[in-house]
Design a protein around this motif. Structure first.
Motif, PDB file in Angstrom:
ATOM      1  N   TRP A  41       0.863  -1.180   0.000  1.00  0.00           N
ATOM      2  CA  TRP A  41       0.000   0.000   0.000  1.00  0.00           C
ATOM      3  C   TRP A  41       0.903   1.234   0.000  1.00  0.00           C
ATOM      4  CZ3 TRP A  41      -0.366  -4.003   3.538  1.00  0.00           C
ATOM      5  CH2 TRP A  41      -1.515  -4.793   3.486  1.00  0.00           C
ATOM      6  N   ALA A  42       0.480   2.275  -0.680  1.00  0.00           N
ATOM      7  CA  ALA A  42       1.318   3.479  -0.728  1.00  0.00           C
ATOM      8  C   ALA A  42       0.493   4.742  -0.580  1.00  0.00           C
ATOM      9  CB  ALA A  42       2.084   3.529  -2.051  1.00  0.00           C
ATOM     10  N   ASP A  43       1.070   5.678   0.160  1.00  0.00           N
ATOM     11  CA  ASP A  43       0.537   7.030   0.306  1.00  0.00           C
ATOM     12  C   ASP A  43       1.523   7.968  -0.379  1.00  0.00           C
ATOM     13  OD1 ASP A  43      -0.283   9.537   1.051  1.00  0.00           O
ATOM     14  OD2 ASP A  43       0.235   9.311   3.170  1.00  0.00           O
ATOM     15  N   PRO A  44       1.278   8.316  -1.646  1.00  0.00           N
ATOM     16  CA  PRO A  44       2.227   9.152  -2.387  1.00  0.00           C
ATOM     17  C   PRO A  44       2.378  10.543  -1.790  1.00  0.00           C
ATOM     18  CG  PRO A  44       0.645   8.120  -3.879  1.00  0.00           C
ATOM     19  CD  PRO A  44       0.134   7.921  -2.493  1.00  0.00           C
ATOM     20  N   GLU A  45       1.376  11.005  -1.040  1.00  0.00           N
ATOM     21  CA  GLU A  45       1.431  12.351  -0.481  1.00  0.00           C
ATOM     22  C   GLU A  45       2.495  12.448   0.619  1.00  0.00           C
ATOM     23  OE1 GLU A  45      -2.469  14.212  -0.003  1.00  0.00           O
ATOM     24  OE2 GLU A  45      -1.626  15.363   1.669  1.00  0.00           O
ATOM     25  N   SER A  46       2.487  11.505   1.539  1.00  0.00           N
ATOM     26  CA  SER A  46       3.516  11.503   2.598  1.00  0.00           C
ATOM     27  C   SER A  46       4.757  10.733   2.154  1.00  0.00           C
ATOM     28  CB  SER A  46       2.962  10.883   3.880  1.00  0.00           C
ATOM     29  OG  SER A  46       2.779   9.492   3.730  1.00  0.00           O
ATOM     30  N   GLY A  47       4.630   9.998   1.042  1.00  0.00           N
ATOM     31  CA  GLY A  47       5.777   9.239   0.545  1.00  0.00           C
ATOM     32  C   GLY A  47       6.054   7.961   1.323  1.00  0.00           C
ATOM     33  N   THR A  48       4.987   7.347   1.833  1.00  0.00           N
ATOM     34  CA  THR A  48       5.146   6.138   2.649  1.00  0.00           C
ATOM     35  C   THR A  48       4.626   4.909   1.915  1.00  0.00           C
ATOM     36  OG1 THR A  48       4.583   7.592   4.497  1.00  0.00           O
ATOM     37  CG2 THR A  48       4.794   5.249   4.983  1.00  0.00           C
ATOM     38  N   VAL A  49       5.406   3.834   1.931  1.00  0.00           N
ATOM     39  CA  VAL A  49       4.987   2.567   1.317  1.00  0.00           C
ATOM     40  C   VAL A  49       5.068   1.464   2.376  1.00  0.00           C
ATOM     41  CG1 VAL A  49       5.467   0.849  -0.476  1.00  0.00           C
ATOM     42  CG2 VAL A  49       5.827   3.282  -0.964  1.00  0.00           C
ATOM     43  N   TYR A  50       4.022   0.656   2.460  1.00  0.00           N
ATOM     44  CA  TYR A  50       3.972  -0.477   3.382  1.00  0.00           C
ATOM     45  C   TYR A  50       3.923  -1.766   2.576  1.00  0.00           C
ATOM     46  CZ  TYR A  50       2.394   3.164   6.545  1.00  0.00           C
ATOM     47  OH  TYR A  50       2.306   4.315   7.281  1.00  0.00           O
ATOM     48  N   CYS A  51       4.736  -2.752   2.955  1.00  0.00           N
ATOM     49  CA  CYS A  51       4.682  -4.062   2.305  1.00  0.00           C
ATOM     50  C   CYS A  51       4.447  -5.130   3.361  1.00  0.00           C
ATOM     51  CB  CYS A  51       5.998  -4.393   1.601  1.00  0.00           C
ATOM     52  SG  CYS A  51       6.486  -3.209   0.349  1.00  0.00           S
ATOM     53  N   LEU A  52       3.472  -5.982   3.110  1.00  0.00           N
ATOM     54  CA  LEU A  52       3.182  -7.108   4.003  1.00  0.00           C
ATOM     55  C   LEU A  52       3.728  -8.371   3.348  1.00  0.00           C
ATOM     56  CD1 LEU A  52       1.557  -7.863   6.628  1.00  0.00           C
ATOM     57  CD2 LEU A  52      -0.305  -8.511   5.068  1.00  0.00           C
ATOM     58  N   SER A  53       4.469  -9.153   4.121  1.00  0.00           N
ATOM     59  CA  SER A  53       5.059 -10.360   3.557  1.00  0.00           C
ATOM     60  C   SER A  53       5.067 -11.490   4.576  1.00  0.00           C
ATOM     61  CB  SER A  53       6.493 -10.089   3.118  1.00  0.00           C
ATOM     62  OG  SER A  53       7.286  -9.739   4.236  1.00  0.00           O
ATOM     63  N   GLU A  54       5.294 -12.694   4.072  1.00  0.00           N
ATOM     64  CA  GLU A  54       5.652 -13.823   4.933  1.00  0.00           C
ATOM     65  C   GLU A  54       7.071 -14.191   4.564  1.00  0.00           C
ATOM     66  OE1 GLU A  54       2.905 -17.087   5.202  1.00  0.00           O
ATOM     67  OE2 GLU A  54       1.792 -15.872   6.632  1.00  0.00           O
ATOM     68  N   ALA A  55       7.896 -14.446   5.581  1.00  0.00           N
ATOM     69  CA  ALA A  55       9.316 -14.692   5.311  1.00  0.00           C
ATOM     70  C   ALA A  55       9.940 -15.452   6.468  1.00  0.00           C
ATOM     71  CB  ALA A  55      10.034 -13.357   5.127  1.00  0.00           C
ATOM     72  N   PRO A  56      11.102 -16.056   6.226  1.00  0.00           N
ATOM     73  CA  PRO A  56      11.794 -16.766   7.311  1.00  0.00           C
ATOM     74  C   PRO A  56      12.266 -15.799   8.399  1.00  0.00           C
ATOM     75  CG  PRO A  56      12.671 -17.417   5.166  1.00  0.00           C
ATOM     76  CD  PRO A  56      11.779 -16.240   4.927  1.00  0.00           C
ATOM     77  N   ASP A  57      12.710 -14.612   8.022  1.00  0.00           N
ATOM     78  CA  ASP A  57      13.141 -13.607   8.995  1.00  0.00           C
ATOM     79  C   ASP A  57      13.216 -12.232   8.321  1.00  0.00           C
ATOM     80  OD1 ASP A  57      15.703 -13.427   7.669  1.00  0.00           O
ATOM     81  OD2 ASP A  57      16.289 -15.243   8.742  1.00  0.00           O
ATOM     82  N   ALA A  58      13.448 -11.201   9.131  1.00  0.00           N
ATOM     83  CA  ALA A  58      13.445  -9.826   8.624  1.00  0.00           C
ATOM     84  C   ALA A  58      14.577  -9.590   7.624  1.00  0.00           C
ATOM     85  CB  ALA A  58      13.566  -8.842   9.793  1.00  0.00           C
ATOM     86  N   ASP A  59      15.721 -10.234   7.854  1.00  0.00           N
ATOM     87  CA  ASP A  59      16.849 -10.044   6.944  1.00  0.00           C
ATOM     88  C   ASP A  59      16.522 -10.531   5.539  1.00  0.00           C
ATOM     89  OD1 ASP A  59      18.294  -8.959   8.991  1.00  0.00           O
ATOM     90  OD2 ASP A  59      19.487 -10.743   9.393  1.00  0.00           O
ATOM     91  N   ALA A  60      15.769 -11.613   5.443  1.00  0.00           N
ATOM     92  CA  ALA A  60      15.393 -12.141   4.126  1.00  0.00           C
ATOM     93  C   ALA A  60      14.543 -11.116   3.366  1.00  0.00           C
ATOM     94  CB  ALA A  60      14.638 -13.460   4.286  1.00  0.00           C
ATOM     95  N   VAL A  61      13.620 -10.483   4.075  1.00  0.00           N
ATOM     96  CA  VAL A  61      12.790  -9.435   3.453  1.00  0.00           C
ATOM     97  C   VAL A  61      13.679  -8.299   2.953  1.00  0.00           C
ATOM     98  CG1 VAL A  61      10.986  -7.708   3.867  1.00  0.00           C
ATOM     99  CG2 VAL A  61      10.817  -9.956   4.953  1.00  0.00           C
ATOM    100  N   GLN A  62      14.596  -7.880   3.807  1.00  0.00           N
ATOM    101  CA  GLN A  62      15.468  -6.753   3.441  1.00  0.00           C
ATOM    102  C   GLN A  62      16.374  -7.113   2.261  1.00  0.00           C
ATOM    103  OE1 GLN A  62      15.710  -3.612   3.129  1.00  0.00           O
ATOM    104  NE2 GLN A  62      16.076  -3.025   5.265  1.00  0.00           N
ATOM    105  N   ARG A  63      16.888  -8.336   2.234  1.00  0.00           N
ATOM    106  CA  ARG A  63      17.773  -8.737   1.130  1.00  0.00           C
ATOM    107  C   ARG A  63      17.044  -8.668  -0.213  1.00  0.00           C
ATOM    108  NH1 ARG A  63      20.104 -12.429   5.020  1.00  0.00           N
ATOM    109  NH2 ARG A  63      18.639 -14.047   4.422  1.00  0.00           N
ATOM    110  N   ILE A  64      15.784  -9.105  -0.242  1.00  0.00           N
ATOM    111  CA  ILE A  64      15.015  -9.020  -1.499  1.00  0.00           C
ATOM    112  C   ILE A  64      14.820  -7.554  -1.896  1.00  0.00           C
ATOM    113  CG2 ILE A  64      12.777  -9.456  -2.587  1.00  0.00           C
ATOM    114  CD1 ILE A  64      14.577 -11.941  -2.334  1.00  0.00           C
ATOM    115  N   HIS A  65      14.422  -6.727  -0.939  1.00  0.00           N
ATOM    116  CA  HIS A  65      14.210  -5.303  -1.245  1.00  0.00           C
ATOM    117  C   HIS A  65      15.508  -4.650  -1.731  1.00  0.00           C
ATOM    118  CE1 HIS A  65      10.079  -4.847  -0.431  1.00  0.00           C
ATOM    119  NE2 HIS A  65      10.099  -4.664   0.866  1.00  0.00           N
ATOM    120  N   GLU A  66      16.617  -4.997  -1.101  1.00  0.00           N
ATOM    121  CA  GLU A  66      17.914  -4.415  -1.511  1.00  0.00           C
ATOM    122  C   GLU A  66      18.274  -4.831  -2.927  1.00  0.00           C
ATOM    123  OE1 GLU A  66      20.692  -5.589   1.514  1.00  0.00           O
ATOM    124  OE2 GLU A  66      20.409  -3.730   2.636  1.00  0.00           O
TER     125      GLU A  66
END
Lengths: 82, 82
Positions: A41-66
Protein backbone atom coordinates in the motif's frame (compact mmCIF):
# COMPACT_ATOMS: atom_id res chain seq x y z
CA UNK A 1 7.04 -18.50 8.22
CA UNK A 2 6.38 -15.25 10.00
CA UNK A 3 4.58 -12.13 8.88
CA UNK A 4 6.47 -8.88 8.32
CA UNK A 5 5.43 -5.30 7.67
CA UNK A 6 8.15 -3.22 6.10
CA UNK A 7 8.05 0.51 5.53
CA UNK A 8 9.69 2.77 2.95
CA UNK A 9 9.79 6.52 3.52
CA UNK A 10 10.65 9.35 1.14
CA UNK A 11 8.59 8.05 -1.80
CA UNK A 12 6.64 11.29 -2.27
CA UNK A 13 4.90 11.48 -5.64
CA UNK A 14 5.13 7.73 -6.28
CA UNK A 15 2.85 6.68 -9.15
CA UNK A 16 0.83 3.52 -9.54
CA UNK A 17 3.13 2.37 -12.35
CA UNK A 18 6.23 2.92 -10.21
CA UNK A 19 4.71 0.99 -7.31
CA UNK A 20 3.77 -1.89 -9.62
CA UNK A 21 7.23 -1.97 -11.18
CA UNK A 22 8.91 -2.04 -7.74
CA UNK A 23 6.52 -4.71 -6.46
CA UNK A 24 7.10 -6.88 -9.55
CA UNK A 25 10.86 -6.57 -9.06
CA UNK A 26 10.39 -8.01 -5.56
CA UNK A 27 8.11 -10.80 -6.77
CA UNK A 28 10.56 -11.79 -9.50
CA UNK A 29 13.28 -12.70 -6.97
CA UNK A 30 11.39 -13.37 -3.72
CA UNK A 31 11.84 -17.16 -4.07
CA UNK A 32 15.60 -16.72 -3.62
CA UNK A 33 15.01 -15.98 0.06
CA UNK A 34 11.75 -17.83 0.66
CA UNK A 35 9.81 -14.57 0.94
CA UNK A 36 6.20 -14.13 -0.19
CA UNK A 37 5.10 -10.52 -0.64
CA UNK A 38 1.35 -10.47 -0.10
CA UNK A 39 0.28 -6.83 -0.36
CA UNK A 40 1.64 -3.35 -0.70
CA UNK A 41 0.00 0.00 0.00
CA UNK A 42 1.32 3.48 -0.73
CA UNK A 43 0.54 7.03 0.31
CA UNK A 44 2.23 9.15 -2.39
CA UNK A 45 1.43 12.35 -0.48
CA UNK A 46 3.52 11.50 2.60
CA UNK A 47 5.78 9.24 0.54
CA UNK A 48 5.15 6.14 2.65
CA UNK A 49 4.99 2.57 1.32
CA UNK A 50 3.97 -0.48 3.38
CA UNK A 51 4.68 -4.06 2.30
CA UNK A 52 3.18 -7.11 4.00
CA UNK A 53 5.06 -10.36 3.56
CA UNK A 54 5.65 -13.82 4.93
CA UNK A 55 9.32 -14.69 5.31
CA UNK A 56 11.79 -16.77 7.31
CA UNK A 57 13.14 -13.61 9.00
CA UNK A 58 13.44 -9.83 8.62
CA UNK A 59 16.85 -10.04 6.94
CA UNK A 60 15.39 -12.14 4.13
CA UNK A 61 12.79 -9.44 3.45
CA UNK A 62 15.47 -6.75 3.44
CA UNK A 63 17.77 -8.74 1.13
CA UNK A 64 15.02 -9.02 -1.50
CA UNK A 65 14.21 -5.30 -1.24
CA UNK A 66 17.91 -4.41 -1.51
CA UNK A 67 18.49 -6.62 -4.55
CA UNK A 68 15.39 -5.15 -6.18
CA UNK A 69 16.85 -1.69 -5.62
CA UNK A 70 14.69 -0.30 -2.83
CA UNK A 71 15.96 -0.94 0.70
CA UNK A 72 13.26 -0.71 3.39
CA UNK A 73 13.65 1.86 6.17
CA UNK A 74 11.94 -0.39 8.72
CA UNK A 75 11.14 -4.11 8.81
CA UNK A 76 8.81 -5.15 11.61
CA UNK A 77 8.00 -8.70 12.58
CA UNK A 78 4.23 -8.50 13.13
CA UNK A 79 3.71 -11.47 15.42
CA UNK A 80 0.11 -10.41 16.15
CA UNK A 81 -2.55 -10.09 13.45
CA UNK A 82 -6.33 -9.81 13.38
CA UNK B 1 -14.57 4.99 0.37
CA UNK B 2 -10.81 5.20 0.52
CA UNK B 3 -8.24 2.95 2.12
CA UNK B 4 -6.22 4.12 5.12
CA UNK B 5 -3.24 2.72 7.01
CA UNK B 6 -2.91 4.12 10.49
CA UNK B 7 0.00 3.56 12.81
CA UNK B 8 0.30 3.49 16.60
CA UNK B 9 3.71 3.72 18.25
CA UNK B 10 4.78 3.06 21.84
CA UNK B 11 2.81 -0.18 22.24
CA UNK B 12 5.81 -2.22 23.39
CA UNK B 13 4.84 -5.49 25.05
CA UNK B 14 1.30 -5.49 23.62
CA UNK B 15 -0.34 -8.90 24.01
CA UNK B 16 -2.69 -10.67 21.64
CA UNK B 17 -5.54 -10.19 24.10
CA UNK B 18 -4.88 -6.44 24.35
CA UNK B 19 -4.77 -6.11 20.56
CA UNK B 20 -8.03 -8.02 20.22
CA UNK B 21 -9.71 -5.91 22.90
CA UNK B 22 -8.58 -2.66 21.23
CA UNK B 23 -9.65 -3.89 17.78
CA UNK B 24 -13.07 -4.95 19.07
CA UNK B 25 -13.54 -1.52 20.67
CA UNK B 26 -12.99 0.01 17.21
CA UNK B 27 -15.34 -2.45 15.50
CA UNK B 28 -18.08 -1.78 18.06
CA UNK B 29 -18.34 1.91 17.08
CA UNK B 30 -16.90 2.06 13.53
CA UNK B 31 -20.39 2.41 12.00
CA UNK B 32 -20.77 5.81 13.67
CA UNK B 33 -18.26 7.24 11.18
CA UNK B 34 -18.74 4.88 8.25
CA UNK B 35 -15.35 3.25 8.88
CA UNK B 36 -14.59 -0.42 8.20
CA UNK B 37 -11.48 -1.73 9.94
CA UNK B 38 -10.23 -4.62 7.82
CA UNK B 39 -7.00 -5.81 9.42
CA UNK B 40 -4.58 -5.00 12.17
CA UNK B 41 -0.98 -6.16 12.68
CA UNK B 42 1.29 -5.58 15.66
CA UNK B 43 4.98 -5.84 16.44
CA UNK B 44 5.07 -5.91 20.26
CA UNK B 45 8.88 -5.72 20.26
CA UNK B 46 9.07 -2.28 18.60
CA UNK B 47 5.61 -1.37 19.91
CA UNK B 48 4.15 -0.66 16.49
CA UNK B 49 0.55 -1.34 15.44
CA UNK B 50 -0.80 -0.98 11.89
CA UNK B 51 -4.53 -0.80 11.09
CA UNK B 52 -5.92 -1.04 7.57
CA UNK B 53 -9.37 0.45 7.03
CA UNK B 54 -11.79 1.84 4.50
CA UNK B 55 -13.28 5.16 5.49
CA UNK B 56 -14.72 8.42 4.16
CA UNK B 57 -11.59 10.31 5.28
CA UNK B 58 -8.65 10.22 7.69
CA UNK B 59 -10.48 12.21 10.36
CA UNK B 60 -13.20 9.57 10.54
CA UNK B 61 -10.58 6.89 11.22
CA UNK B 62 -8.99 9.03 13.92
CA UNK B 63 -12.33 9.83 15.57
CA UNK B 64 -13.11 6.13 15.99
CA UNK B 65 -9.66 5.41 17.42
CA UNK B 66 -9.95 8.36 19.80
CA UNK B 67 -13.40 7.33 21.04
CA UNK B 68 -12.13 3.78 21.50
CA UNK B 69 -9.32 5.16 23.65
CA UNK B 70 -6.28 4.77 21.40
CA UNK B 71 -5.49 7.74 19.17
CA UNK B 72 -3.35 6.89 16.13
CA UNK B 73 0.03 8.59 15.72
CA UNK B 74 -0.25 8.60 11.91
CA UNK B 75 -3.15 8.13 9.50
CA UNK B 76 -2.12 7.69 5.88
CA UNK B 77 -4.46 7.67 2.93
CA UNK B 78 -3.09 4.77 0.87
CA UNK B 79 -4.39 5.65 -2.56
CA UNK B 80 -2.24 2.96 -4.21
CA UNK B 81 -2.56 -0.75 -3.38
CA UNK B 82 -1.41 -4.01 -4.95
Amino acid sequence: MTKFMDVHHGMTGLTGDQLREAHEADLAIQDQEGVVFEHTWADPESGTVYCLSEAPDADAVQRIHERAGHRADEVHCVTLAL
